[in-house]
Design a protein around this motif. Structure first.
Motif, short mmCIF file in Angstrom:
data_model
loop_
_atom_site.label_atom_id
_atom_site.label_comp_id
_atom_site.label_asym_id
_atom_site.label_seq_id
_atom_site.Cartn_x
_atom_site.Cartn_y
_atom_site.Cartn_z
N SER B 23 55.45 -33.01 -22.61
CA SER B 23 54.24 -32.20 -22.59
C SER B 23 53.02 -33.06 -22.92
N THR B 24 53.16 -33.98 -23.90
CA THR B 24 52.05 -34.88 -24.24
C THR B 24 51.69 -35.76 -23.05
N ARG B 25 52.77 -36.28 -22.41
CA ARG B 25 52.54 -37.14 -21.24
C ARG B 25 51.81 -36.38 -20.13
N LEU B 26 52.27 -35.17 -19.91
CA LEU B 26 51.64 -34.35 -18.87
C LEU B 26 50.18 -34.08 -19.20
N TYR B 27 49.94 -33.80 -20.51
CA TYR B 27 48.56 -33.54 -20.94
C TYR B 27 47.68 -34.76 -20.67
N ASP B 28 48.21 -35.96 -21.05
CA ASP B 28 47.44 -37.19 -20.84
C ASP B 28 47.14 -37.42 -19.36
N ALA B 33 43.29 -37.32 -15.09
CA ALA B 33 42.95 -36.84 -13.74
C ALA B 33 41.68 -35.98 -13.77
N GLY B 34 41.60 -35.18 -14.82
CA GLY B 34 40.41 -34.31 -14.96
C GLY B 34 39.15 -35.14 -15.12
N LYS B 35 39.27 -36.17 -15.98
CA LYS B 35 38.10 -37.04 -16.21
C LYS B 35 37.70 -37.74 -14.91
N LYS B 36 38.70 -38.24 -14.20
CA LYS B 36 38.44 -38.96 -12.93
C LYS B 36 37.79 -38.00 -11.93
N SER B 37 38.30 -36.78 -11.90
CA SER B 37 37.75 -35.83 -10.93
C SER B 37 36.31 -35.45 -11.30
N GLU B 38 36.04 -35.37 -12.61
CA GLU B 38 34.65 -35.09 -13.04
C GLU B 38 33.74 -36.27 -12.70
N TYR B 39 34.23 -37.49 -12.96
CA TYR B 39 33.48 -38.72 -12.63
C TYR B 39 33.16 -38.74 -11.14
N ASP B 40 34.21 -38.49 -10.31
CA ASP B 40 34.01 -38.50 -8.86
C ASP B 40 33.00 -37.43 -8.45
#
Lengths: 55, 257
Positions: B23-28, B33-40
């Motif tokens: 679950s921690t791995r999935l969260y990371d 991915a969320g950060k990258k998508s926001e950056y993009d």
């Protein structure tokens, strides 16, 4: 080639209406009559006007 | 009463631990991915998916000391920048050498106030080479930049407008032009710390064919740079200034302010 050099008196400036300077080496198409001596106050006014045009 | 078998307890514990790790791995993964998508999403919009060419005030900071664009934090452009207009693009900002070096200004025509009040971070205060050959407007391009000590190279052509680029730039010591200055006159009246090498380079770049042009240097800079006896501040009377430089450009009016 010897250049004509104009030098302002102590506390004064030279201007051709465009730039202000303490001394000027005239270019071959420039003439002493294009330059006149001005006071510090007049110089400040000219600079302020030039800055306003640039801005 | 339920009897707990030690082996069973160990199995359950291990399963729970594994589930928690997954679950921690999935969260990371999700977070990255969320950060990258926001950056993009941000930079795709901000830079029009790489097609933006008008960067007027794009990275200008506030006049009240706020520094919104921080290198590698908020300032992380996704696409290479090649502006055609850069009016006040970096005004009031502070960024390192590499941030400016990565921008291609070779097509830029409007440099009005592009770096006014700008500072290069780091102790050297060195500004990278910049190609302004396409410039048609450069007023206040480096206006009142107190945080630039050296400009490595300004690439110009005889048709490049170079007017009023250095207004109020009191900290400039070194600048090197590459090309011919001939479109209009310019002034270094504020640059009282300009070096001998820089003054020689600038005069060397003045066009030999134009007429009626004027260039202004700081009297203090010339007297210091060309002084014949240390501490005398007599540079404007030296042969290094009068004979070796001023006399080489009779078509230019050279003023000392």
């Amino acid at each position: 080639m010897k250049r004509i050099k104009l030098t302002a008196n102590e506390g004064m400036w030279l201007t051709d209406g465009d730039i202000c300077a303490k001394s000027v080496y005239l270019g071959e198409n420039d003439e002493p009559g294009n330059w006149r001596e001005i006071t510090e106050e007049e110089r400040e006014r000219i600079i302020k006007e030039a800055d306003a045009v640039d801005k | 009463m339920t009897e707990f078998n030690e082996q069973k307890i160990a199995e359950v514990t291990e399963k729970l631990t594994r589930a928690s790790e997954n679950s921690t791995r999935l969260y990371d993964v999700g977070f990255t991915a969320g950060k990258k998508s926001e950056y993009d999403a941000f930079w795709d919009t901000f830079q029009k998916s790489g097609s933006r060419i008008y960067y007027d005030r794009a990275f200008a900071d506030g006049t009240n000391g706020g520094n919104m664009w921080v290198f590698n934090k908020t300032y992380r452009p996704k696409y290479t920048m090649k502006p055609v207009s850069a009016v006040s693009m970096y005004s009031y900002g502070t960024l390192p050498y590499e941030a400016i070096a990565s921008v291609d200004f070779s097509d830029c025509t409007d440099f009005y106030s592009t770096f006014s009040y700008f500072s290069i971070s780091g102790s050297e205060k060195k500004f990278p080479p910049i190609d302004i050959r396409s410039a048609t407007r450069t007023q206040n391009m480096f206006g009142w930049c107190s945080g630039i000590r050296e400009i490595e190279e300004i690439k110009i052509s005889e048709n490049t407008a170079v007017q009023s680029m250095f207004n109020g730039m009191t900290s400039l010591c070194e600048v090197r032009f590459n090309g011919t200055i001939g479109k209009n006159g310019l002034s270094f009246a504020s640059c009282a710390r300009l070096s001998k090498q820089s003054i020689k380079n600038i005069i060397g770049c003045l066009s030999d064919t134009v007429s009626g042009m004027k260039i202004t240097f700081s009297k203090e800079a010339v007297n210091k740079a060309f002084e014949s006896i240390e501490g005398e501040n007599d540079g404007e009377n030296s042969s290094g200034w009068c004979d070796d430089l001023v006399s080489t450009k009779p078509n230019w009016t050279i003023a000392l302010a």
